[in-house]
Structure formats: C-alpha cells, structure tokens
Design a protein around this motif. Sequence first.
Motif, short mmCIF file in Angstrom:
data_model
loop_
_atom_site.label_atom_id
_atom_site.label_comp_id
_atom_site.label_asym_id
_atom_site.label_seq_id
_atom_site.Cartn_x
_atom_site.Cartn_y
_atom_site.Cartn_z
N ALA A 2 -39.79 -67.36 -26.78
CA ALA A 2 -38.80 -66.50 -26.13
C ALA A 2 -37.98 -65.74 -27.16
O ALA A 2 -37.83 -66.18 -28.30
CB ALA A 2 -37.89 -67.35 -25.26
N THR A 3 -37.44 -64.61 -26.75
CA THR A 3 -36.55 -63.84 -27.61
C THR A 3 -35.10 -64.29 -27.38
O THR A 3 -34.82 -65.06 -26.45
CB THR A 3 -36.63 -62.33 -27.29
OG1 THR A 3 -36.14 -62.12 -25.97
CG2 THR A 3 -38.06 -61.82 -27.43
N ILE A 4 -34.20 -63.79 -28.21
CA ILE A 4 -32.78 -64.09 -28.03
C ILE A 4 -32.34 -63.62 -26.64
O ILE A 4 -31.69 -64.37 -25.91
CB ILE A 4 -31.93 -63.43 -29.13
CG1 ILE A 4 -32.18 -64.10 -30.47
CG2 ILE A 4 -30.44 -63.47 -28.78
CD1 ILE A 4 -31.55 -63.39 -31.67
N GLU A 6 -34.09 -63.05 -23.91
CA GLU A 6 -34.69 -63.86 -22.84
C GLU A 6 -33.99 -65.21 -22.71
O GLU A 6 -33.78 -65.71 -21.59
CB GLU A 6 -36.18 -64.06 -23.11
CG GLU A 6 -37.00 -62.81 -22.93
CD GLU A 6 -38.43 -62.93 -23.45
OE1 GLU A 6 -39.25 -62.10 -23.05
OE2 GLU A 6 -38.71 -63.84 -24.27
N THR A 7 -33.63 -65.79 -23.82
CA THR A 7 -32.91 -67.07 -23.79
C THR A 7 -31.54 -66.91 -23.14
O THR A 7 -31.14 -67.72 -22.30
CB THR A 7 -32.78 -67.65 -25.22
OG1 THR A 7 -34.09 -67.81 -25.77
CG2 THR A 7 -32.07 -68.99 -25.20
N GLU A 10 -31.92 -66.49 -19.44
CA GLU A 10 -32.18 -67.78 -18.79
C GLU A 10 -30.87 -68.55 -18.56
O GLU A 10 -30.65 -69.10 -17.49
CB GLU A 10 -33.13 -68.61 -19.66
CG GLU A 10 -33.58 -69.91 -19.05
CD GLU A 10 -34.60 -70.63 -19.91
OE1 GLU A 10 -34.62 -71.88 -19.84
OE2 GLU A 10 -35.34 -69.98 -20.66
N LYS A 109 -30.31 -76.68 -23.91
CA LYS A 109 -31.68 -76.19 -24.00
C LYS A 109 -31.70 -74.82 -24.68
O LYS A 109 -32.52 -74.56 -25.56
CB LYS A 109 -32.29 -76.10 -22.60
CG LYS A 109 -33.70 -75.58 -22.59
CD LYS A 109 -34.23 -75.47 -21.17
CE LYS A 109 -35.60 -74.80 -21.17
NZ LYS A 109 -36.06 -74.52 -19.81
N GLY A 110 -30.78 -73.94 -24.28
CA GLY A 110 -30.72 -72.61 -24.85
C GLY A 110 -30.39 -72.63 -26.34
O GLY A 110 -30.99 -71.88 -27.12
N GLN A 113 -33.45 -73.52 -28.28
CA GLN A 113 -34.36 -72.37 -28.37
C GLN A 113 -33.84 -71.34 -29.39
O GLN A 113 -34.60 -70.82 -30.19
CB GLN A 113 -34.52 -71.69 -27.02
CG GLN A 113 -35.34 -72.49 -26.02
CD GLN A 113 -35.40 -71.82 -24.66
OE1 GLN A 113 -34.67 -70.89 -24.36
NE2 GLN A 113 -36.27 -72.34 -23.81
N LEU A 114 -32.53 -71.06 -29.32
CA LEU A 114 -31.95 -70.08 -30.23
C LEU A 114 -32.08 -70.51 -31.69
O LEU A 114 -32.34 -69.69 -32.56
CB LEU A 114 -30.48 -69.83 -29.89
CG LEU A 114 -30.25 -69.07 -28.58
CD1 LEU A 114 -28.77 -69.14 -28.19
CD2 LEU A 114 -30.71 -67.64 -28.68
N ILE A 117 -35.41 -69.53 -32.87
CA ILE A 117 -35.64 -68.08 -32.92
C ILE A 117 -34.96 -67.42 -34.11
O ILE A 117 -35.55 -66.58 -34.78
CB ILE A 117 -35.15 -67.42 -31.61
CG1 ILE A 117 -35.93 -67.91 -30.41
CG2 ILE A 117 -35.22 -65.90 -31.73
CD1 ILE A 117 -35.31 -67.53 -29.07
#
Length: 118
Positions: A2-4, A6-7, A10, A109-110, A113-114, A117
């Motif tokens: 995922a991109t920034i 998109e995160t 979400e 969660k975010g 992910q970040l 990324i």
Amino acid sequence: MATIRETLEEISRLDGVQVSVLVSDDGLVIESVGRDGSNAEPLAAVASGSLRASEMIGTELAKGSTREMVIIFEDGAVFIVLVEGKPAILVVVSNRGANLGKIRIGIKKGVFQLARII
C-alpha cells in the motif's frame, strides 16, 4: 504494498474518523486524508509541538520517549502516534462518540504499514 495515501484512506474509513494526517517530525504535512475538509497544516504544526512538549514531560519524569498521545475533548479525540524508527507522526482526529478502541486498533495497523512504506 500500500501507499501512504492508501494507508491514510484506510484509517479514515474507520467509523468516526474525520481526518488522518502523516506529519514529518518537524511539523510539515506529508499526506492528508479527511472527510470534513479540515486544514491539515495547522493540525500538523500543533500535533508536532504537542509531541515535543510530551517528550519534555517524559524526560523530566524519567519515563522515556513518547510513543503515543490521545487527547480526548468534548466533541472528539486526537491521536498522535510516532511511526517507530521513522521521522514521522500519524495524527488522527475522531468524532464525538466514536469507538476509540477500534480506532486505536486501526491506527496501530496503519502505523505498522507506514513504517514499512516510509
């Protein structure tokens, strides 16, 4: 992966979230996604300053570095969370009555992910 953006989208889709902003550690907006058209720049600057103030409290009390702040207001809450190991901060604003526990889980969660990324 995922991109920034998109995160952040979400996170912003979580029930009760108004805006999510990724901020550099010096208070500049990296990316912002919001439902209410909030101006992310003042939010980023204030959140960064608040985090620095909490760092001073942690130092004074010998509690270590700030990892996360949650400020609860009459009409909502603001989450300020460090992206571990990165020069970035995630700021999420919620509405009054939002389920803060569910938002916090989504934020965790975010942030994970970040961190992958950035």
